[in-house]
Design a protein around this motif. Structure first.
Motif, PDB file in Angstrom:
ATOM      1  N   LEU A 125       0.831  -1.203   0.000  1.00 15.70           N
ATOM      2  CA  LEU A 125       0.000   0.000   0.000  1.00 15.70           C
ATOM      3  C   LEU A 125       0.869   1.258   0.000  1.00 15.70           C
ATOM      4  O   LEU A 125       1.699   1.445   0.881  1.00 15.70           O
ATOM      5  N   ILE A 126       0.667   2.141  -0.984  1.00 12.69           N
ATOM      6  CA  ILE A 126       1.503   3.343  -1.100  1.00 12.69           C
ATOM      7  C   ILE A 126       0.754   4.624  -0.766  1.00 12.69           C
ATOM      8  O   ILE A 126       1.372   5.682  -0.602  1.00 12.69           O
ATOM      9  N   GLY A 127      -0.572   4.585  -0.670  1.00  9.65           N
ATOM     10  CA  GLY A 127      -1.329   5.791  -0.373  1.00  9.65           C
ATOM     11  C   GLY A 127      -2.797   5.481  -0.177  1.00  9.65           C
ATOM     12  O   GLY A 127      -3.287   4.431  -0.604  1.00  9.65           O
ATOM     13  N   LEU A 128      -3.492   6.405   0.490  1.00  9.25           N
ATOM     14  CA  LEU A 128      -4.912   6.233   0.799  1.00  9.25           C
ATOM     15  C   LEU A 128      -5.714   7.396   0.243  1.00  9.25           C
ATOM     16  O   LEU A 128      -5.392   8.563   0.494  1.00  9.25           O
ATOM     17  N   VAL A 129      -6.773   7.084  -0.512  1.00  4.59           N
ATOM     18  CA  VAL A 129      -7.755   8.077  -0.917  1.00  4.59           C
ATOM     19  C   VAL A 129      -8.940   7.921   0.020  1.00  4.59           C
ATOM     20  O   VAL A 129      -9.618   6.889   0.017  1.00  4.59           O
ATOM     21  N   LEU A 130      -9.155   8.928   0.854  1.00  7.92           N
ATOM     22  CA  LEU A 130     -10.220   8.878   1.859  1.00  7.92           C
ATOM     23  C   LEU A 130     -11.442   9.623   1.340  1.00  7.92           C
ATOM     24  O   LEU A 130     -11.395  10.835   1.111  1.00  7.92           O
ATOM     25  N   ILE A 131     -12.520   8.891   1.139  1.00  7.60           N
ATOM     26  CA  ILE A 131     -13.751   9.452   0.599  1.00  7.60           C
ATOM     27  C   ILE A 131     -14.624   9.960   1.738  1.00  7.60           C
ATOM     28  O   ILE A 131     -14.962   9.202   2.654  1.00  7.60           O
TER      29      ILE A 131
END
Length: 216
Positions: free
Chosen positions: A106-112
């Motif tokens: 996992l390289i990044g999180l898109v938080l909706i």
């Protein structure tokens, strides 16, 4: 072709032990009914790529989509749902926390987050789990078409102020209905993948766990 337009469904898993061992991943997470599936469909320009349910919490699997080139989008189960038993909710939130903290790929999180109700208690819990990893977060404030221009500006500034200029966190408004904000998401996520691929090519320690079999 733009980044998300080539997105294709890859696989579905319901246990962390079954997660793919290879590839770089960007996870999409969000409170149930915040517009996560709609956002993924809009980014991919595909009406049914990610299933949109009218029942919050219906999708309880981890869905993998492939960009090609060993790049993956991971659609995590919605959290904060009230339509499932408490023990099921607790089980999935524990798994999500473990995935976010320990997943090397996992390289990044898109938080909706729904722009009308950002930074709920469970949104903050997600951030508490993920930010200590040092990996980037992009906050996508969905359903912005339901706000007036003045409300949009206020909401954006309020969420940005929450992070006090933390360079790991970026924030934007997004509307699946109006298809607004697509280019900004592509630019952010594309930058993450490019940087991570450079790290892998250079053999950096950050990428050392990619493809490993220990942990998740």
């Amino acid at each position: 072709m733009s980044l998300f337009r080539g997105l294709q469904f890859l696989t579905t898993v319901n246990d962390l032990s079954a997660l793919p061992q290879e590839g770089l991943e960007v996870a999409f997470a969000g409170r149930s009914n915040a517009g996560k599936s709609s956002a993924i469909n809009t980014l991919a320009n595909h009406t049914r790529l990610a299933f949109v349910s009218k029942t919050p919490g219906r999708t309880q699997h981890i869905n993998y989509f492939d960009f090609g080139n060993e790049r993956r989008l991971v659609d995590l189960p919605g959290y904060g749902y009230a339509e499932v038993p408490a023990n099921v909710r607790a089980h999935w939130e524990k798994l999500l926390g473990h995935y976010l903290v320990n997943r090397d790929n996992l390289i990044g999180l898109v938080l909706i987050m729904d722009a009308r109700r950002p930074l709920t208690e469970r949104d903050r819990r997600m951030l508490d789990w993920f930010l200590p990893t040092g990996k980037p977060v992009h906050c996508l404030l969905t359903k912005s078409d339901k706000l007036s221009n003045q409300e949009k500006i206020k909401t954006l500034r309020t969420v940005e102020a929450e992070f006090k200029g933390d360079p790991r966190v970026t924030v934007q408004l997004f509307s699946s209905l109006k298809k607004q904000g697509v280019e900004q998401v592509e630019q952010i996520v594309g930058t993450w993948f490019a940087a991570a691929q450079q790290d892998v090519a250079a053999g950096d320690d950050h990428a050392g766990g990619i493809g490993s079999t220990d942990g998740v």
